[in-house]
Design a protein around this motif. Structure first.
Motif, short mmCIF file in Angstrom:
data_model
loop_
_atom_site.label_atom_id
_atom_site.label_comp_id
_atom_site.label_asym_id
_atom_site.label_seq_id
_atom_site.Cartn_x
_atom_site.Cartn_y
_atom_site.Cartn_z
N SER A 130 0.85 -1.18 0.00
CA SER A 130 0.00 0.00 0.00
C SER A 130 0.88 1.23 0.00
CB SER A 130 -0.93 0.00 1.21
OG SER A 130 -0.17 0.00 2.40
N GLY A 131 0.34 2.30 -0.51
CA GLY A 131 1.08 3.55 -0.59
C GLY A 131 1.52 3.84 -2.01
N LYS A 132 2.25 4.92 -2.17
CA LYS A 132 2.71 5.36 -3.48
C LYS A 132 4.14 5.84 -3.40
CE LYS A 132 -0.17 6.93 -7.02
NZ LYS A 132 -0.91 7.92 -7.71
N ASP A 133 4.81 5.71 -4.53
CA ASP A 133 6.18 6.19 -4.70
C ASP A 133 7.11 5.63 -3.61
OD1 ASP A 133 5.38 7.64 -6.96
OD2 ASP A 133 4.79 9.34 -5.72
N LYS A 134 7.72 6.51 -2.83
CA LYS A 134 8.67 6.06 -1.81
C LYS A 134 7.99 5.70 -0.49
CE LYS A 134 12.52 8.50 -3.79
NZ LYS A 134 13.66 9.35 -3.61
N ASN A 135 6.69 5.88 -0.41
CA ASN A 135 5.94 5.59 0.81
C ASN A 135 5.21 4.25 0.74
OD1 ASN A 135 6.68 8.04 2.05
ND2 ASN A 135 5.09 9.11 0.90
N ILE A 136 5.75 3.31 -0.01
CA ILE A 136 5.11 2.01 -0.14
C ILE A 136 5.50 1.13 1.06
CG2 ILE A 136 5.01 -0.11 -1.50
CD1 ILE A 136 5.41 1.54 -3.99
N SER A 137 4.51 0.46 1.61
CA SER A 137 4.79 -0.49 2.70
C SER A 137 4.29 -1.87 2.28
CB SER A 137 4.11 -0.06 3.99
OG SER A 137 2.71 -0.08 3.85
#
Length: 126
Positions: free
Chosen positions: A55-62
């Motif tokens: 989940s998340g986008k770009d560099k904030n994916i977990s």
């Protein structure tokens, strides 16, 4: 006679071990390092699975990983744009070792395919 009994015993033990499926097991872990617990599967289980939620986008994916034994398995990959779910199946003991590589690889393959399509469209002048 004693040698025959020992050979028969060893044969039975080896056959029993050959039919036992072992998988890595974890539930909703953020890292593959937390998914190294080996468990013996039930006799009805035929597959090891790895399910990866991102989940998340770009560099904030977990990422969250789950691994387990299951009697049946269907591989899938669903990408909603805000996250993805990937399930991989395998039939050999401890074959569900790998972690988030399958999601990253699928995303990379999709990105390369998209870029190749855009390159083709711009090059052909459409």
């Amino acid at each position: 006679m004693k040698t025959l009994c020992i050979a028969l015993f060893v044969g039975i033990v080896c056959i029993g071990k050959a039919n036992s499926l072992w998988c890595y097991r974890c539930e909703d872990e953020p890292s593959n390092w937390n998914c190294m617990k080996m468990v013996k599967c039930a006799e009805t289980d035929k597959f090891c699975t790895t399910t990866i939620n991102s989940s998340g986008k770009d560099k904030n994916i977990s990422y969250r990983l789950s691994k387990k034994c299951v009697p049946t398995c269907t591989e899938n990959f669903i990408d909603t744009g805000l996250g993805s779910i990937s399930t991989k199946c395998c039939e050999n003991s401890l074959c569900n070792f790998s972690g988030a590589n399958s999601v990253k690889m699928s995303t990379a393959v999709m990105a390369v395919g998209t870029l190749a399509s855009l390159f083709y469209i711009f090059r052909s002048g459409l």
